[in-house]
Write a protein that holds these residues in place. Structure first.
Motif, PDB file in Angstrom:
ATOM      1  N   ALA A  11       0.901  -1.222   0.052  1.00  0.00           N
ATOM      2  CA  ALA A  11      -0.324  -0.088   0.036  1.00  0.00           C
ATOM      3  C   ALA A  11       0.807   1.518   0.044  1.00  0.00           C
ATOM      4  O   ALA A  11       0.601   2.178  -0.805  1.00  0.00           O
ATOM      5  N   ILE A  12       2.067   1.238   0.874  1.00  0.00           N
ATOM      6  CA  ILE A  12       2.974   2.320   0.926  1.00  0.00           C
ATOM      7  C   ILE A  12       3.504   2.517  -0.609  1.00  0.00           C
ATOM      8  O   ILE A  12       3.678   3.725  -1.106  1.00  0.00           O
ATOM      9  N   LEU A  13       4.053   1.642  -1.295  1.00  0.00           N
ATOM     10  CA  LEU A  13       4.602   1.438  -2.465  1.00  0.00           C
ATOM     11  C   LEU A  13       3.711   2.146  -3.543  1.00  0.00           C
ATOM     12  O   LEU A  13       4.093   3.068  -4.221  1.00  0.00           O
ATOM     13  N   GLU A  14       2.367   1.596  -3.343  1.00  0.00           N
ATOM     14  CA  GLU A  14       1.454   2.057  -4.493  1.00  0.00           C
ATOM     15  C   GLU A  14       1.282   3.434  -4.256  1.00  0.00           C
ATOM     16  O   GLU A  14       1.055   4.519  -5.259  1.00  0.00           O
ATOM     17  N   ALA A  15       1.064   3.963  -3.058  1.00  0.00           N
ATOM     18  CA  ALA A  15       0.637   5.197  -2.897  1.00  0.00           C
ATOM     19  C   ALA A  15       2.051   6.309  -3.136  1.00  0.00           C
ATOM     20  O   ALA A  15       1.740   7.304  -3.672  1.00  0.00           O
ATOM     21  N   GLY A  16       2.816   5.757  -2.640  1.00  0.00           N
ATOM     22  CA  GLY A  16       4.087   6.481  -3.280  1.00  0.00           C
ATOM     23  C   GLY A  16       4.488   6.630  -4.758  1.00  0.00           C
ATOM     24  O   GLY A  16       4.905   7.737  -5.102  1.00  0.00           O
ATOM     25  N   LYS A  17       4.179   5.651  -5.245  1.00  0.00           N
ATOM     26  CA  LYS A  17       4.348   5.649  -6.734  1.00  0.00           C
ATOM     27  C   LYS A  17       3.423   6.788  -7.507  1.00  0.00           C
ATOM     28  O   LYS A  17       3.766   7.648  -8.392  1.00  0.00           O
ATOM     29  N   LYS A  18       2.019   6.856  -6.997  1.00  0.00           N
ATOM     30  CA  LYS A  18       1.244   7.809  -7.475  1.00  0.00           C
ATOM     31  C   LYS A  18       1.619   9.131  -7.071  1.00  0.00           C
ATOM     32  O   LYS A  18       1.652   9.883  -7.677  1.00  0.00           O
ATOM     33  N   GLU A  19       2.051   9.295  -5.818  1.00  0.00           N
ATOM     34  CA  GLU A  19       2.615  10.299  -5.388  1.00  0.00           C
ATOM     35  C   GLU A  19       3.837  11.107  -6.127  1.00  0.00           C
ATOM     36  O   GLU A  19       3.832  12.190  -6.517  1.00  0.00           O
ATOM     37  N   PHE A  20       4.623  10.362  -6.317  1.00  0.00           N
ATOM     38  CA  PHE A  20       6.035  10.749  -7.085  1.00  0.00           C
ATOM     39  C   PHE A  20       5.532  11.130  -8.564  1.00  0.00           C
ATOM     40  O   PHE A  20       6.046  12.009  -9.379  1.00  0.00           O
ATOM     41  N   LEU A  21       4.797  10.291  -9.056  1.00  0.00           N
ATOM     42  CA  LEU A  21       4.415  10.409 -10.649  1.00  0.00           C
ATOM     43  C   LEU A  21       3.547  11.711 -10.796  1.00  0.00           C
ATOM     44  O   LEU A  21       3.679  12.608 -11.701  1.00  0.00           O
ATOM     45  N   THR A  22       2.727  11.985  -9.440  1.00  0.00           N
ATOM     46  CA  THR A  22       1.918  13.186  -9.659  1.00  0.00           C
ATOM     47  C   THR A  22       2.755  14.415  -9.227  1.00  0.00           C
ATOM     48  O   THR A  22       2.550  15.492  -9.882  1.00  0.00           O
ATOM     49  N   TYR A  23       3.413  14.554  -8.208  1.00  0.00           N
ATOM     50  CA  TYR A  23       4.221  15.469  -7.741  1.00  0.00           C
ATOM     51  C   TYR A  23       5.572  15.850  -7.907  1.00  0.00           C
ATOM     52  O   TYR A  23       6.137  16.818  -7.810  1.00  0.00           O
ATOM     53  N   GLY A  24       6.337  14.825  -8.455  1.00  0.00           N
ATOM     54  CA  GLY A  24       7.546  14.591  -8.567  1.00  0.00           C
ATOM     55  C   GLY A  24       8.369  14.564  -7.142  1.00  0.00           C
ATOM     56  O   GLY A  24       7.681  14.578  -6.094  1.00  0.00           O
ATOM     57  N   TYR A  25       9.772  14.329  -7.064  1.00  0.00           N
ATOM     58  CA  TYR A  25      10.423  13.912  -5.917  1.00  0.00           C
ATOM     59  C   TYR A  25      10.419  14.995  -4.987  1.00  0.00           C
ATOM     60  O   TYR A  25       9.883  14.962  -3.774  1.00  0.00           O
ATOM     61  N   GLU A  26      10.692  16.215  -5.406  1.00  0.00           N
ATOM     62  CA  GLU A  26      11.028  17.437  -4.510  1.00  0.00           C
ATOM     63  C   GLU A  26       9.461  17.830  -3.639  1.00  0.00           C
ATOM     64  O   GLU A  26       9.376  18.159  -2.625  1.00  0.00           O
ATOM     65  N   LYS A  27       8.227  17.706  -4.626  1.00  0.00           N
ATOM     66  CA  LYS A  27       7.120  18.041  -3.967  1.00  0.00           C
ATOM     67  C   LYS A  27       6.190  17.027  -3.339  1.00  0.00           C
ATOM     68  O   LYS A  27       5.190  17.391  -2.788  1.00  0.00           O
ATOM     69  N   ALA A  28       6.619  15.689  -3.490  1.00  0.00           N
ATOM     70  CA  ALA A  28       5.891  14.602  -2.942  1.00  0.00           C
ATOM     71  C   ALA A  28       6.198  14.487  -1.488  1.00  0.00           C
ATOM     72  O   ALA A  28       7.017  15.272  -0.889  1.00  0.00           O
ATOM     73  N   SER A  29       4.886  14.088  -0.705  1.00  0.00           N
ATOM     74  CA  SER A  29       4.708  14.398   0.527  1.00  0.00           C
ATOM     75  C   SER A  29       4.484  13.071   1.176  1.00  0.00           C
ATOM     76  O   SER A  29       3.390  12.293   0.860  1.00  0.00           O
ATOM     77  N   LEU A  30       5.107  12.767   2.192  1.00  0.00           N
ATOM     78  CA  LEU A  30       4.935  11.416   3.223  1.00  0.00           C
ATOM     79  C   LEU A  30       3.354  11.568   3.531  1.00  0.00           C
ATOM     80  O   LEU A  30       3.097  10.625   3.759  1.00  0.00           O
ATOM     81  N   ARG A  31       3.264  12.813   4.060  1.00  0.00           N
ATOM     82  CA  ARG A  31       1.652  12.851   4.591  1.00  0.00           C
ATOM     83  C   ARG A  31       0.650  12.233   3.654  1.00  0.00           C
ATOM     84  O   ARG A  31      -0.110  11.686   4.211  1.00  0.00           O
ATOM     85  N   ARG A  32       0.853  12.883   2.165  1.00  0.00           N
ATOM     86  CA  ARG A  32      -0.351  12.420   1.463  1.00  0.00           C
ATOM     87  C   ARG A  32       0.124  10.951   1.195  1.00  0.00           C
ATOM     88  O   ARG A  32      -1.013  10.093   1.020  1.00  0.00           O
ATOM     89  N   ILE A  33       1.099  10.494   0.891  1.00  0.00           N
ATOM     90  CA  ILE A  33       1.356   9.071   0.683  1.00  0.00           C
ATOM     91  C   ILE A  33       0.770   8.379   2.010  1.00  0.00           C
ATOM     92  O   ILE A  33      -0.029   7.211   1.866  1.00  0.00           O
ATOM     93  N   ALA A  34       0.993   8.536   3.151  1.00  0.00           N
ATOM     94  CA  ALA A  34       0.326   7.947   4.342  1.00  0.00           C
ATOM     95  C   ALA A  34      -1.067   7.878   4.228  1.00  0.00           C
ATOM     96  O   ALA A  34      -1.703   6.882   4.576  1.00  0.00           O
ATOM     97  N   LYS A  35      -1.479   9.208   3.988  1.00  0.00           N
ATOM     98  CA  LYS A  35      -3.228   9.252   3.636  1.00  0.00           C
ATOM     99  C   LYS A  35      -3.825   8.177   2.749  1.00  0.00           C
ATOM    100  O   LYS A  35      -4.632   7.738   2.773  1.00  0.00           O
ATOM    101  N   GLU A  36      -3.192   8.259   1.516  1.00  0.00           N
ATOM    102  CA  GLU A  36      -3.516   7.631   0.543  1.00  0.00           C
ATOM    103  C   GLU A  36      -3.353   5.815   0.755  1.00  0.00           C
ATOM    104  O   GLU A  36      -4.157   5.219   0.318  1.00  0.00           O
TER     105      GLU A  36
END
Length: 76
Positions: A11-36
């Motif tokens: 679940a973390i990896l899937e949410a992380g993938k979505k987050e990084f693809l959407t926001y890029g590395y710099e703007k990716a947020s662990l809080r959003r990943i956790a929520k997702e």
């Protein structure tokens, strides 16, 4: 226990993938990943030391394959 671990990490990896693809590395947020992923940010840190480690987990296999392919092309 292992199924829960695998499910949480997946679940973390899937949410992380979505987050990084959407926001890029710099703007990716662990809080959003956790929520997702429906986990806490603390849970993410329990599996990954930080954002870079999570990103590396998502990209390292692909990066290694690209390097192998690049080296094959150089040798030929």
């Amino acid at each position: 226990m292992e199924d829960r671990y695998n499910g949480t990490v997946t679940a973390i990896l899937e949410a992380g993938k979505k987050e990084f693809l959407t926001y890029g590395y710099e703007k990716a947020s662990l809080r959003r990943i956790a929520k997702e992923a429906s986990v806490t940010t603390g849970a993410i840190y329990g599996y990954f030391p930080g954002k870079k480690a999570l990103f590396d987990a998502l990209t390292s296999d692909t990066a290694q394959e690209l390097l192998k392919e690049s080296n094959r092309n150089i040798e030929n």
